[in-house]
Design a protein around this motif. Structure first.
Motif, PDB file in Angstrom:
ATOM      1  N   ARG A  95       0.840  -1.194   0.000  1.00 46.95           N
ATOM      2  CA  ARG A  95       0.000   0.000   0.000  1.00 46.95           C
ATOM      3  C   ARG A  95       0.877   1.245   0.000  1.00 46.95           C
ATOM      4  NH1 ARG A  95      -0.673  -2.647   4.609  1.00 46.95           N
ATOM      5  NH2 ARG A  95       0.193  -1.764   6.507  1.00 46.95           N
ATOM      6  N   ALA A  96       0.225   2.361  -0.256  1.00 44.49           N
ATOM      7  CA  ALA A  96       0.918   3.644  -0.294  1.00 44.49           C
ATOM      8  C   ALA A  96       0.075   4.679   0.428  1.00 44.49           C
ATOM      9  CB  ALA A  96       1.154   4.082  -1.736  1.00 44.49           C
ATOM     10  N   SER A  97       0.756   5.663   0.999  1.00 41.12           N
ATOM     11  CA  SER A  97       0.070   6.805   1.592  1.00 41.12           C
ATOM     12  C   SER A  97       0.898   8.049   1.303  1.00 41.12           C
ATOM     13  CB  SER A  97      -0.127   6.617   3.099  1.00 41.12           C
ATOM     14  OG  SER A  97       1.120   6.546   3.744  1.00 41.12           O
ATOM     15  N   LEU A  98       0.238   9.175   1.262  1.00 42.08           N
ATOM     16  CA  LEU A  98       0.883  10.427   0.891  1.00 42.08           C
ATOM     17  C   LEU A  98       0.776  11.416   2.042  1.00 42.08           C
ATOM     18  CD1 LEU A  98       2.181  12.045  -1.492  1.00 42.08           C
ATOM     19  CD2 LEU A  98      -0.121  12.830  -2.017  1.00 42.08           C
ATOM     20  N   THR A 124      -1.463  11.769  -6.115  1.00 39.49           N
ATOM     21  CA  THR A 124      -2.633  11.418  -5.335  1.00 39.49           C
ATOM     22  C   THR A 124      -2.655   9.901  -5.205  1.00 39.49           C
ATOM     23  OG1 THR A 124      -4.054  11.315  -7.296  1.00 39.49           O
ATOM     24  CG2 THR A 124      -4.010  13.390  -6.095  1.00 39.49           C
ATOM     25  N   VAL A 125      -3.182   9.409  -4.091  1.00 40.43           N
ATOM     26  CA  VAL A 125      -3.257   7.975  -3.848  1.00 40.43           C
ATOM     27  C   VAL A 125      -4.726   7.595  -3.771  1.00 40.43           C
ATOM     28  CG1 VAL A 125      -2.659   6.103  -2.276  1.00 40.43           C
ATOM     29  CG2 VAL A 125      -1.062   7.983  -2.614  1.00 40.43           C
ATOM     30  N   ASP A 126      -5.132   6.640  -4.616  1.00 39.31           N
ATOM     31  CA  ASP A 126      -6.505   6.144  -4.633  1.00 39.31           C
ATOM     32  C   ASP A 126      -6.519   4.697  -4.155  1.00 39.31           C
ATOM     33  OD1 ASP A 126      -7.330   8.552  -5.765  1.00 39.31           O
ATOM     34  OD2 ASP A 126      -7.067   7.790  -7.805  1.00 39.31           O
ATOM     35  N   LYS A 127      -7.408   4.387  -3.253  1.00 37.36           N
ATOM     36  CA  LYS A 127      -7.617   3.013  -2.772  1.00 37.36           C
ATOM     37  C   LYS A 127      -6.350   2.356  -2.228  1.00 37.36           C
ATOM     38  CE  LYS A 127      -9.830   2.195  -6.741  1.00 37.36           C
ATOM     39  NZ  LYS A 127     -10.326   1.400  -7.823  1.00 37.36           N
ATOM     40  N   ASN A 128      -5.408   3.123  -1.729  1.00 37.67           N
ATOM     41  CA  ASN A 128      -4.159   2.647  -1.124  1.00 37.67           C
ATOM     42  C   ASN A 128      -3.224   1.909  -2.078  1.00 37.67           C
ATOM     43  OD1 ASN A 128      -4.708   3.676   1.395  1.00 37.67           O
ATOM     44  ND2 ASN A 128      -5.681   1.805   2.114  1.00 37.67           N
TER      45      ASN A 128
END
Length: 179
Positions: A95-98, A124-128
Protein backbone atom coordinates in the motif's frame (compact mmCIF):
# COMPACT_ATOMS: atom_id res chain seq x y z
CA UNK A 1 14.30 15.44 -43.92
CA UNK A 2 12.47 14.88 -40.69
CA UNK A 3 8.76 14.26 -41.08
CA UNK A 4 8.05 15.10 -37.45
CA UNK A 5 10.19 18.23 -37.60
CA UNK A 6 8.28 19.66 -40.56
CA UNK A 7 4.96 19.70 -38.71
CA UNK A 8 4.01 23.03 -37.15
CA UNK A 9 3.46 23.26 -33.40
CA UNK A 10 -0.03 24.64 -32.71
CA UNK A 11 -0.09 27.16 -29.86
CA UNK A 12 -3.36 27.26 -27.87
CA UNK A 13 -4.91 30.61 -26.93
CA UNK A 14 -3.49 30.88 -23.41
CA UNK A 15 0.01 29.63 -24.27
CA UNK A 16 2.81 32.10 -24.96
CA UNK A 17 6.12 31.02 -26.51
CA UNK A 18 9.12 33.35 -26.53
CA UNK A 19 12.53 32.78 -28.07
CA UNK A 20 15.56 34.74 -26.86
CA UNK A 21 18.65 33.55 -28.67
CA UNK A 22 18.85 29.80 -28.12
CA UNK A 23 16.57 29.85 -25.04
CA UNK A 24 12.88 29.03 -25.56
CA UNK A 25 10.32 29.72 -22.83
CA UNK A 26 6.74 28.46 -22.93
CA UNK A 27 4.21 29.92 -20.47
CA UNK A 28 0.67 28.72 -19.94
CA UNK A 29 -2.08 28.19 -17.39
CA UNK A 30 -0.23 25.50 -15.42
CA UNK A 31 3.20 27.18 -15.31
CA UNK A 32 6.23 27.84 -17.46
CA UNK A 33 8.97 25.67 -18.94
CA UNK A 34 12.16 26.64 -20.70
CA UNK A 35 14.90 24.86 -22.59
CA UNK A 36 17.98 25.62 -24.65
CA UNK A 37 17.77 24.55 -28.28
CA UNK A 38 20.70 23.30 -30.35
CA UNK A 39 22.55 25.96 -32.39
CA UNK A 40 21.77 24.14 -35.67
CA UNK A 41 18.03 24.65 -35.13
CA UNK A 42 16.06 27.85 -35.66
CA UNK A 43 12.53 28.55 -34.42
CA UNK A 44 10.06 30.77 -36.27
CA UNK A 45 6.81 31.81 -34.62
CA UNK A 46 3.58 32.99 -36.19
CA UNK A 47 0.42 34.05 -34.36
CA UNK A 48 -0.90 30.56 -33.68
CA UNK A 49 1.94 28.21 -34.69
CA UNK A 50 5.67 27.68 -34.28
CA UNK A 51 7.97 26.06 -36.84
CA UNK A 52 11.29 24.33 -36.21
CA UNK A 53 13.76 24.85 -39.06
CA UNK A 54 17.30 23.67 -39.68
CA UNK A 55 19.86 26.33 -40.39
CA UNK A 56 21.21 26.29 -43.97
CA UNK A 57 23.98 23.80 -44.67
CA UNK A 58 23.14 21.54 -41.73
CA UNK A 59 21.14 18.82 -43.51
CA UNK A 60 23.04 15.94 -41.86
CA UNK A 61 21.71 16.96 -38.46
CA UNK A 62 18.04 16.69 -39.46
CA UNK A 63 17.30 14.42 -36.49
CA UNK A 64 17.73 17.50 -34.31
CA UNK A 65 14.80 19.12 -36.07
CA UNK A 66 12.40 16.30 -35.14
CA UNK A 67 13.76 16.05 -31.61
CA UNK A 68 13.44 19.78 -30.98
CA UNK A 69 9.93 19.86 -32.41
CA UNK A 70 8.84 16.94 -30.20
CA UNK A 71 10.34 18.53 -27.08
CA UNK A 72 8.67 21.88 -27.79
CA UNK A 73 5.32 20.20 -28.49
CA UNK A 74 5.59 18.37 -25.15
CA UNK A 75 6.31 21.68 -23.43
CA UNK A 76 3.23 23.27 -25.01
CA UNK A 77 1.04 20.32 -24.01
CA UNK A 78 2.47 20.35 -20.49
CA UNK A 79 1.78 24.02 -19.74
CA UNK A 80 -1.69 23.88 -21.28
CA UNK A 81 -3.12 20.56 -20.02
CA UNK A 82 -0.34 18.74 -18.15
CA UNK A 83 0.71 15.10 -18.10
CA UNK A 84 -0.41 12.23 -15.92
CA UNK A 85 0.98 8.77 -15.13
CA UNK A 86 -0.94 6.00 -13.31
CA UNK A 87 1.00 3.52 -11.20
CA UNK A 88 -0.43 0.41 -9.56
CA UNK A 89 0.92 -1.40 -6.52
CA UNK A 90 0.05 -5.11 -6.68
CA UNK A 91 0.56 -7.50 -3.77
CA UNK A 92 -0.96 -8.56 -0.48
CA UNK A 93 -0.25 -5.91 2.14
CA UNK A 94 1.30 -3.53 -0.41
CA UNK A 95 0.00 0.00 0.00
CA UNK A 96 0.92 3.64 -0.29
CA UNK A 97 0.07 6.80 1.59
CA UNK A 98 0.88 10.43 0.89
CA UNK A 99 1.94 13.04 3.45
CA UNK A 100 3.00 16.34 1.93
CA UNK A 101 5.34 15.49 -0.92
CA UNK A 102 6.53 12.17 0.54
CA UNK A 103 5.05 8.84 -0.52
CA UNK A 104 5.22 6.21 2.23
CA UNK A 105 5.28 2.79 0.54
CA UNK A 106 4.79 -0.59 2.21
CA UNK A 107 6.00 -2.93 -0.52
CA UNK A 108 7.17 -6.08 1.22
CA UNK A 109 10.34 -4.86 2.88
CA UNK A 110 10.88 -4.92 6.65
CA UNK A 111 10.52 -1.14 6.77
CA UNK A 112 8.40 1.42 4.91
CA UNK A 113 10.05 3.20 1.99
CA UNK A 114 9.76 7.00 1.95
CA UNK A 115 9.91 8.35 -1.61
CA UNK A 116 10.26 12.11 -1.91
CA UNK A 117 8.57 13.67 -4.93
CA UNK A 118 10.61 16.28 -6.81
CA UNK A 119 9.42 19.87 -7.26
CA UNK A 120 6.87 20.14 -10.05
CA UNK A 121 5.42 16.65 -9.54
CA UNK A 122 2.26 16.07 -7.52
CA UNK A 123 0.67 12.78 -6.55
CA UNK A 124 -2.63 11.42 -5.33
CA UNK A 125 -3.26 7.97 -3.85
CA UNK A 126 -6.50 6.14 -4.63
CA UNK A 127 -7.62 3.01 -2.77
CA UNK A 128 -4.16 2.65 -1.12
CA UNK A 129 -2.73 0.94 -4.22
CA UNK A 130 -3.11 3.34 -7.16
CA UNK A 131 -0.79 6.34 -7.41
CA UNK A 132 -1.53 9.09 -9.92
CA UNK A 133 1.51 11.26 -10.69
CA UNK A 134 0.95 14.53 -12.53
CA UNK A 135 3.08 17.43 -13.68
CA UNK A 136 3.86 19.76 -16.56
CA UNK A 137 7.32 18.41 -17.43
CA UNK A 138 6.97 15.11 -19.30
CA UNK A 139 10.63 14.16 -18.89
CA UNK A 140 10.64 14.73 -15.12
CA UNK A 141 7.34 12.88 -14.74
CA UNK A 142 8.63 9.84 -16.62
CA UNK A 143 11.90 9.86 -14.68
CA UNK A 144 10.03 10.02 -11.36
CA UNK A 145 7.66 7.21 -12.38
CA UNK A 146 10.60 5.03 -13.46
CA UNK A 147 12.41 5.64 -10.15
CA UNK A 148 9.24 4.69 -8.27
CA UNK A 149 8.85 1.49 -10.29
CA UNK A 150 12.50 0.63 -9.70
CA UNK A 151 11.84 0.30 -5.94
CA UNK A 152 9.95 -3.00 -6.47
CA UNK A 153 9.69 -4.10 -10.13
CA UNK A 154 6.93 -6.60 -10.90
CA UNK A 155 8.04 -10.21 -10.56
CA UNK A 156 7.00 -12.77 -13.21
CA UNK A 157 5.43 -15.50 -11.02
CA UNK A 158 2.66 -13.72 -9.12
CA UNK A 159 2.93 -10.25 -10.68
CA UNK A 160 3.61 -8.56 -7.34
CA UNK A 161 5.32 -5.18 -7.43
CA UNK A 162 4.98 -1.64 -8.73
CA UNK A 163 3.93 -1.22 -12.36
CA UNK A 164 2.40 1.26 -14.73
CA UNK A 165 -1.32 0.76 -15.26
CA UNK A 166 -0.86 0.03 -18.97
CA UNK A 167 1.84 -2.64 -18.40
CA UNK A 168 0.98 -6.23 -19.20
CA UNK A 169 2.96 -8.70 -17.11
CA UNK A 170 3.64 -12.09 -18.67
CA UNK A 171 3.43 -14.60 -15.87
CA UNK A 172 5.62 -17.69 -15.77
CA UNK A 173 4.19 -21.11 -14.91
CA UNK A 174 6.35 -21.85 -11.87
CA UNK A 175 7.03 -25.31 -10.51
CA UNK A 176 4.71 -28.14 -11.50
CA UNK A 177 5.38 -30.23 -8.39
CA UNK A 178 5.40 -34.00 -8.00
CA UNK A 179 2.47 -36.34 -8.52
Amino acid sequence: MSRVGKKPIPLPDKVNMTCEGSRVTVKGEKGSLSMTVHPFVDIQMDNETAHVLLKPGKAKENALQGLTRALLANMVTGVSSGFQRNIEIVGIGYRASLTGNILALSIGYSHPINFELPDGISATVDKNNVIVLSGIDKELLGHTAANLKRLRPPEPYKGKGIRFSEDKIKKKAGKTGTK
